[in-house]
Each structure stands twice: as C-alpha cells, then as structure tokens.
Design a protein around this motif. Sequence first.
Motif, PDB file in Angstrom:
ATOM      1  N   ARG A   1      32.772  53.042 104.028  1.00 34.58           N
ATOM      2  CA  ARG A   1      31.703  53.857 103.441  1.00 34.58           C
ATOM      3  C   ARG A   1      30.483  53.000 103.116  1.00 34.58           C
ATOM      4  N   ALA A   2      30.733  51.770 102.604  1.00 35.39           N
ATOM      5  CA  ALA A   2      29.626  50.866 102.277  1.00 35.39           C
ATOM      6  C   ALA A   2      28.852  50.476 103.533  1.00 35.39           C
ATOM      7  N   ALA A   3      29.591  50.249 104.629  1.00 36.43           N
ATOM      8  CA  ALA A   3      28.934  49.893 105.891  1.00 36.43           C
ATOM      9  C   ALA A   3      28.065  51.038 106.393  1.00 36.43           C
ATOM     10  N   GLN A   4      28.570  52.265 106.246  1.00 37.75           N
ATOM     11  CA  GLN A   4      27.812  53.429 106.707  1.00 37.75           C
ATOM     12  C   GLN A   4      26.541  53.625 105.887  1.00 37.75           C
ATOM     13  N   ASP A   5      26.577  53.261 104.619  1.00 33.24           N
ATOM     14  CA  ASP A   5      25.425  53.463 103.745  1.00 33.24           C
ATOM     15  C   ASP A   5      24.589  52.201 103.593  1.00 33.24           C
ATOM     16  N   GLY A   6      24.740  51.264 104.498  1.00 31.74           N
ATOM     17  CA  GLY A   6      23.915  50.073 104.466  1.00 31.74           C
ATOM     18  C   GLY A   6      24.266  49.121 103.345  1.00 31.74           C
ATOM     19  N   GLY A   7      25.491  49.127 102.876  1.00 28.90           N
ATOM     20  CA  GLY A   7      25.900  48.192 101.834  1.00 28.90           C
ATOM     21  C   GLY A   7      25.732  48.699 100.417  1.00 28.90           C
ATOM     22  N   TRP A   8      25.340  49.955 100.236  1.00 29.20           N
ATOM     23  CA  TRP A   8      25.149  50.499  98.891  1.00 29.20           C
ATOM     24  C   TRP A   8      26.466  51.064  98.353  1.00 29.20           C
ATOM     25  N   LYS A   9      26.713  50.827  97.057  1.00 29.98           N
ATOM     26  CA  LYS A   9      27.895  51.354  96.382  1.00 29.98           C
ATOM     27  C   LYS A   9      27.447  52.139  95.153  1.00 29.98           C
ATOM     28  N   MET A  10      28.013  53.328  94.966  1.00 30.28           N
ATOM     29  CA  MET A  10      27.625  54.170  93.833  1.00 30.28           C
ATOM     30  C   MET A  10      28.719  54.191  92.771  1.00 30.28           C
ATOM     31  N   THR A  11      28.324  53.940  91.520  1.00 24.16           N
ATOM     32  CA  THR A  11      29.229  54.073  90.377  1.00 24.16           C
ATOM     33  C   THR A  11      28.791  55.280  89.569  1.00 24.16           C
ATOM     34  N   SER A  12      29.661  56.282  89.481  1.00 26.84           N
ATOM     35  CA  SER A  12      29.303  57.540  88.810  1.00 26.84           C
ATOM     36  C   SER A  12      29.767  57.515  87.355  1.00 26.84           C
ATOM     37  N   PHE A  13      28.949  58.088  86.474  1.00 27.75           N
ATOM     38  CA  PHE A  13      29.289  58.204  85.061  1.00 27.75           C
ATOM     39  C   PHE A  13      29.491  59.655  84.633  1.00 27.75           C
ATOM     40  N   GLN A  14      29.352  60.585  85.587  1.00 26.42           N
ATOM     41  CA  GLN A  14      29.549  62.006  85.310  1.00 26.42           C
ATOM     42  C   GLN A  14      30.473  62.566  86.385  1.00 26.42           C
TER      43      GLN A  14
END
Length: 494
Positions: free
Chosen positions: A165-178
């Motif tokens: 998933r990180a490779a598909q999004d160009g290395g971005w990782k999302m941390t959700s708080f909600q």
Amino acid sequence: MNFSGNQLSGEIPRSVAKLRLLTHLDLSKNQLAGEIPAELGAMRVLNALDLSSNKLSGDIPPPLAKLKLSSLNLSSNQLDGQVPAGLAIATYDRSFLDNPGLCHAGLGPGYLTGVPSCAAGTQAASSSGGVSPAFRTGLLVAAGALLVLIVALVFFLHDIRKRKRAAQDGGWKMTSFQTNLGFGEADILRAITRENFVGSGGSGRVYRVALPAYNGKDSVVAVKRIRSAGKVEERLEREFESEVGILGGIRHKNIVRLLCCLSHADSADKLLVYDYMDNGSLDGWLHRRALPHGAGHSASSDEGYLDWPTRIRVAVGAAQGLCYMHHECSPPIVHWNVKTSNILLDSEFRTKVADFGVATMLMQAGTPDTMSAFARSFGYIAPECGNTTGVTEKVDVYSFGVVLLELTTGRAAHDGGEDGSLAEWARHRHESGGSIDGATDSRIRNAGFSEEIEFVFRLGVMCTSASPSSRPTMKYVLQKLLRCSEQTHKKGKV
C-alpha cells in the motif's frame, strides 16, 4: 480512542501505553491476538477499556487491577488463568464473559458472571479423573507454539500489505485518530493542489480539501503540509509522533479535532488533517486579513466585523479549550503557540483552538534544543521563553492575554508603537490609571459595553505580567470571562 470493528490483526502494541493522556481505549470487534500488554496498567488516567470480541489469550495482567476503570470489557476472547483479585469485584461482574479458560478465587460460581471458581474447577477435574497436569502443560505449550506461529504469519502478511500500500501511494503512510473516516491517503494526496491552497503560516501550507462520504456525508477538511528544512533526527521524530498521538486522543468541543496524520517514508514531510473551520481564524476577522470563501459574518451590518458579544463568546471558547488542557489533562498540555491565527471559528462562530506546537518541532530540525528555537510570532512570546527551558503553562496564559488585548483594542500583537509590543503598550496604558475608552477598538467603542470591554482589557494586562507567578491560571481567567459574558448577555437583552 475508538478503533472498534476495523479488522485489526496482530498483537496490541505495547507502545499504546505511551498515550498517557488517553481516557478511553476501544479495540473491540477486531482480530487482535496474543497477550494483553501489562504496560496498559501504567495508563493511570484511563477510564474505560474495551478489548472484547478478539482472539486475545494468556493471563489477564495483574497491573490492570491498578487502573481506576469505570468500564472494563474483556469478554469473548481466549483468556485463561485466574482473574486478578483487584478485578474480581462486583463492578466488573460481566466483564469476562465467554472466556472458558478463566476462573476466579471467589467462593461460589456466581461470584463473576460466566466465570467459575478456580477451586470448583480443580475439584471437578480431580473427581472425574481429569487430565493430568503434565498432559495439560504439554497441550498448553503446543497451543502456545502454534499461536506464536499464527501471530507471526498474520504480522508478516500485514507487513506485506502495508508495504504494498505504501508503494502504491508513493511512500505515504496514514495514521488515523478517528474511526470510519471514509477516506485514505490517495484522497488527501490528490487534493494537495494549487487550486485548493488557502494560506500558509510559520509551520506550513494549508489546503481546503473536499472529501466525499466522510462520516456519511460530503465534508471539507483542512490539510496542513509541514515541510522541514532538513532531515529530522530520530529523537525529534519520536517526540513528534508521541505528541501527535496525544493530541489525536483529545476530545473537547473547543479544540480542533486532529483526524489523521500522513508521513512519508523518505522525507520529513508531514500532512496533518483537521476538521475545516468555515469562518477561518480570529486574526482574519480582527485585522481584516482575507476571510475564507463563503464565510459568514456577525450580527453587525459591517461585513467582516465582530461585535462585542461575539468577541466575548470567542474569548470564552478559547479559554475553555486552554483550561481543559492545563487543568483537566494529566500531565498538563502546554499549547506553546497561542495567537489569534490559531483560534479558529466554525460556521456558527464557535471557537476551536488549533495548531499546537508539534508543527514547530519539525520546522526547527537541526537547531539548538532551547525554547528560543520555537518559531512563534513576535508579540505573543512570554519573556521567560528566551532565558530558560523551565517554563510552565503560564506561557500560554501570557499569549492568551495578548489575544484578549487584541479583542479589546483591535490592534495586532506587534502593534505597540514606541513600546514595541501590544502587551507593553497596554501595560503602560494601564499603569497611567486613566480610562481606556480611547484605546478600545473603534468598531465596538460606542456599543454600550464599555465596562465589559475595559474589564477584559485589564484582565489581558494581568495575564501578560512579566513575572509568571503574577499571572493568573487559565481556570481563573475562564471564571472571569464567563462572568463578563453573562453581563454582556444581560445588557444585550435590554
């Protein structure tokens, strides 16, 4: 923090205990396995813990009994062993349902609903010829080894999916708080465009992003992109993640919700996603900065003008947010960056405090570790910040005092003429002993609230005392503002 029903797998991270201000943790209805981390027992302000409907196994950690929980739910797992004595009480009568391996040290089967007495279980096994202890131990060892293999496999597969998933999004990782945000990394990244840019501050650029189906309806969020001047050192990165995690767990009506954080694998860039505030910042309304597209306006006929009743309401809201941080969080949270541009207004002019000092951590990568490294605006900085790192929440009180002076005078924080800052100018005006009528904002001067305006002006002077010990607490400030608000409301009805 509610992550219920999200198909989470693997073990519960022991690092969750670092969220020391968390009062509510709900990880129920997932696929979590392994043991309950004993570290959770160190979360002393935790009030509710729900780990039900998972695949958790092993003993219940005794340190959990140290928590003062009003709500505990460990039902529908695979826990075994004896329930710690501190948890085997009437308050948690139905907290351990559907865990066949659990037992308690009480005197009867009804001591905890659905949990038999350990003594009764031993007697039953003995009278029926039961399974030998050695055989039982062997089964447990084999089951434990199998469980470890399963957990390792789940973690391996999860890591593969995450990397893909990180490779598909160009290395971005999302941390959700909600929970149930309804959008992902790609939705945010696609919207970081020139057309959606709405402004910038000392810590980054801000974008207005329209997202479909957020919380079941079309919504708008604010995305702040923080770009560091250089590679952030590991210690600073850890501090940032820790502080963002704390702020992500804050729930208060006068603090802007942090929805999620996006970080990049190969750079120090961060994206912080907040609720969008339709009426922009207090700074824009007081000092005639550009207002958000479609922003509403106050009861005055002069567009872009805040009348006194609206101003005192804004002051009370901001004070409530800061009071919560200083007096209801343990340990207290210091904002570090209180100013009118960080006091935001929603469509109904309800106040939300935003932009905590975490952003400046990344902006100052590589600079000396002193308070002077924090890039806050001139005019809001308390005198002690330049001399020592031993500062307290009184730095927020000073900055909020400057905000009160801006609300009453209409001047900006740096607009003090020969005195330099607004705080110095106001202090000299106050010490002269004369009326401050001529110093108040001309737009509210003859509206019939001169006593209330002067009261708030003098409260602002008190808050901006050069000595931290001479400044009041935010609890005191809020009490005084509430009283002034009541008086303003009464006059408005006449």
